[in-house]
Design a protein around this motif. Sequence first.
Motif, PDB file in Angstrom:
ATOM      1  N   ILE A  62      12.200  28.309  -9.638  1.00  0.00           N
ATOM      2  CA  ILE A  62      13.756  28.041  -9.746  1.00  0.00           C
ATOM      3  C   ILE A  62      14.375  28.887 -10.241  1.00  0.00           C
ATOM      4  O   ILE A  62      14.097  29.321 -11.540  1.00  0.00           O
ATOM      5  CB  ILE A  62      13.755  26.655 -10.368  1.00  0.00           C
ATOM      6  CG1 ILE A  62      13.161  25.509  -9.372  1.00  0.00           C
ATOM      7  CG2 ILE A  62      15.474  26.246 -10.219  1.00  0.00           C
ATOM      8  CD1 ILE A  62      13.239  24.168 -10.240  1.00  0.00           C
ATOM      9  N   SER A  65      15.172  29.470 -14.207  1.00  0.00           N
ATOM     10  CA  SER A  65      14.435  28.523 -15.124  1.00  0.00           C
ATOM     11  C   SER A  65      12.881  28.860 -15.064  1.00  0.00           C
ATOM     12  O   SER A  65      12.581  29.588 -14.057  1.00  0.00           O
ATOM     13  CB  SER A  65      14.333  27.071 -14.326  1.00  0.00           C
ATOM     14  OG  SER A  65      15.956  26.455 -14.182  1.00  0.00           O
ATOM     15  N   ARG A  68       7.787  25.421 -12.277  1.00  0.00           N
ATOM     16  CA  ARG A  68       7.479  24.190 -12.547  1.00  0.00           C
ATOM     17  C   ARG A  68       6.197  23.786 -11.614  1.00  0.00           C
ATOM     18  O   ARG A  68       6.302  24.573 -10.635  1.00  0.00           O
ATOM     19  CB  ARG A  68       8.906  23.088 -12.072  1.00  0.00           C
ATOM     20  CG  ARG A  68       9.895  23.447 -13.171  1.00  0.00           C
ATOM     21  CD  ARG A  68      11.145  22.545 -12.935  1.00  0.00           C
ATOM     22  NE  ARG A  68      12.100  22.890 -13.897  1.00  0.00           N
ATOM     23  CZ  ARG A  68      12.105  22.029 -15.261  1.00  0.00           C
ATOM     24  NH1 ARG A  68      11.171  21.136 -15.340  1.00  0.00           N
ATOM     25  NH2 ARG A  68      13.208  22.197 -16.083  1.00  0.00           N
ATOM     26  N   HIS A  78      13.668  19.519  -3.134  1.00  0.00           N
ATOM     27  CA  HIS A  78      13.880  18.842  -4.698  1.00  0.00           C
ATOM     28  C   HIS A  78      15.363  19.182  -4.754  1.00  0.00           C
ATOM     29  O   HIS A  78      16.149  19.772  -4.210  1.00  0.00           O
ATOM     30  CB  HIS A  78      13.184  19.794  -5.352  1.00  0.00           C
ATOM     31  CG  HIS A  78      11.619  20.042  -5.341  1.00  0.00           C
ATOM     32  ND1 HIS A  78      10.889  20.806  -4.607  1.00  0.00           N
ATOM     33  CD2 HIS A  78      10.771  18.967  -5.814  1.00  0.00           C
ATOM     34  CE1 HIS A  78       9.807  20.346  -4.490  1.00  0.00           C
ATOM     35  NE2 HIS A  78       9.456  19.503  -5.448  1.00  0.00           N
ATOM     36  N   LYS A  80      17.745  19.831  -8.457  1.00  0.00           N
ATOM     37  CA  LYS A  80      17.765  20.156  -9.811  1.00  0.00           C
ATOM     38  C   LYS A  80      19.068  19.904 -10.624  1.00  0.00           C
ATOM     39  O   LYS A  80      20.353  19.960 -10.033  1.00  0.00           O
ATOM     40  CB  LYS A  80      17.579  21.775 -10.114  1.00  0.00           C
ATOM     41  CG  LYS A  80      17.770  22.013 -11.624  1.00  0.00           C
ATOM     42  CD  LYS A  80      17.596  23.468 -11.631  1.00  0.00           C
ATOM     43  CE  LYS A  80      17.607  23.967 -13.090  1.00  0.00           C
ATOM     44  NZ  LYS A  80      17.940  25.397 -13.524  1.00  0.00           N
ATOM     45  N   GLY A  85      18.792  19.886 -16.256  1.00  0.00           N
ATOM     46  CA  GLY A  85      17.734  20.753 -15.837  1.00  0.00           C
ATOM     47  C   GLY A  85      16.557  20.070 -15.318  1.00  0.00           C
ATOM     48  O   GLY A  85      15.722  21.017 -14.616  1.00  0.00           O
ATOM     49  N   ARG A  86      16.449  18.932 -15.166  1.00  0.00           N
ATOM     50  CA  ARG A  86      15.230  18.272 -14.742  1.00  0.00           C
ATOM     51  C   ARG A  86      15.170  18.447 -13.011  1.00  0.00           C
ATOM     52  O   ARG A  86      16.276  18.440 -12.701  1.00  0.00           O
ATOM     53  CB  ARG A  86      15.254  16.686 -15.180  1.00  0.00           C
ATOM     54  CG  ARG A  86      14.780  16.744 -16.641  1.00  0.00           C
ATOM     55  CD  ARG A  86      14.510  14.976 -16.823  1.00  0.00           C
ATOM     56  NE  ARG A  86      15.788  14.461 -16.724  1.00  0.00           N
ATOM     57  CZ  ARG A  86      15.845  13.118 -16.463  1.00  0.00           C
ATOM     58  NH1 ARG A  86      14.827  12.382 -16.667  1.00  0.00           N
ATOM     59  NH2 ARG A  86      16.971  12.467 -16.253  1.00  0.00           N
ATOM     60  N   VAL A  87      14.222  18.382 -12.535  1.00  0.00           N
ATOM     61  CA  VAL A  87      13.672  18.490 -11.078  1.00  0.00           C
ATOM     62  C   VAL A  87      13.270  17.251 -10.749  1.00  0.00           C
ATOM     63  O   VAL A  87      12.407  16.480 -11.298  1.00  0.00           O
ATOM     64  CB  VAL A  87      13.068  19.694 -10.958  1.00  0.00           C
ATOM     65  CG1 VAL A  87      12.643  19.832  -9.365  1.00  0.00           C
ATOM     66  CG2 VAL A  87      13.492  21.129 -11.531  1.00  0.00           C
ATOM     67  N   ILE A 116      16.097  23.888  -2.685  1.00  0.00           N
ATOM     68  CA  ILE A 116      16.323  23.250  -3.970  1.00  0.00           C
ATOM     69  C   ILE A 116      17.871  22.725  -3.844  1.00  0.00           C
ATOM     70  O   ILE A 116      18.706  23.367  -3.841  1.00  0.00           O
ATOM     71  CB  ILE A 116      15.799  23.974  -5.098  1.00  0.00           C
ATOM     72  CG1 ILE A 116      14.618  24.368  -5.157  1.00  0.00           C
ATOM     73  CG2 ILE A 116      16.314  23.249  -6.367  1.00  0.00           C
ATOM     74  CD1 ILE A 116      14.317  25.270  -6.064  1.00  0.00           C
ATOM     75  N   HIS A 118      21.324  20.939  -5.590  1.00  0.00           N
ATOM     76  CA  HIS A 118      21.901  21.035  -7.080  1.00  0.00           C
ATOM     77  C   HIS A 118      22.750  19.723  -7.241  1.00  0.00           C
ATOM     78  O   HIS A 118      23.465  19.417  -6.208  1.00  0.00           O
ATOM     79  CB  HIS A 118      22.777  22.122  -7.347  1.00  0.00           C
ATOM     80  CG  HIS A 118      21.831  23.385  -7.251  1.00  0.00           C
ATOM     81  ND1 HIS A 118      21.169  23.983  -8.300  1.00  0.00           N
ATOM     82  CD2 HIS A 118      21.824  24.420  -6.296  1.00  0.00           C
ATOM     83  CE1 HIS A 118      20.446  24.981  -8.012  1.00  0.00           C
ATOM     84  NE2 HIS A 118      20.694  25.264  -6.635  1.00  0.00           N
TER      85      HIS A 118
END
Length: 133
Positions: A62, A65, A68, A78, A80, A85-87, A116, A118
């Motif tokens: 990411i 970041s 992960r 995913h 984020k 900031g958790r995924v 990803i 947001h």
Amino acid sequence: MVRRNTIQRSLVLEAVNQLHCHATADEVYEEIIKEHPTISKATVYRNLNLLSEMGEIRRLQIPGSADRFDHISRNHCHVKCEVCGRVFDVDMDFVTGLENGIKDTHGFDFTGYDIIFHGVCPECKKQQDSVQE
């Protein structure tokens, strides 16, 4: 090349599977040293890389970041949280063949991609809403 399954690799895989949270390497390390304080951070990092190369876990890169590591190794999307900031996993069909729509490949041979999204997670949204009231 045949790789033997080491105790350390098993510990790392078990930690990723138990955490269920798209953990960073540091979070995996912190989980393991609770019961195995002699394991080194380098060993954890090396085995995370190896497990992701083997397809046992998925490395999620990411931008901006730390990488992960996901216990679900199949292709999936995913999201984020822009606040904490958790995924999280996104429940949708994975779009295959997306790379076929690229007009100018700049000479790349594509090997895959991660989607990803947001947003703001429910927990952070609840905190934001309570501050506004």
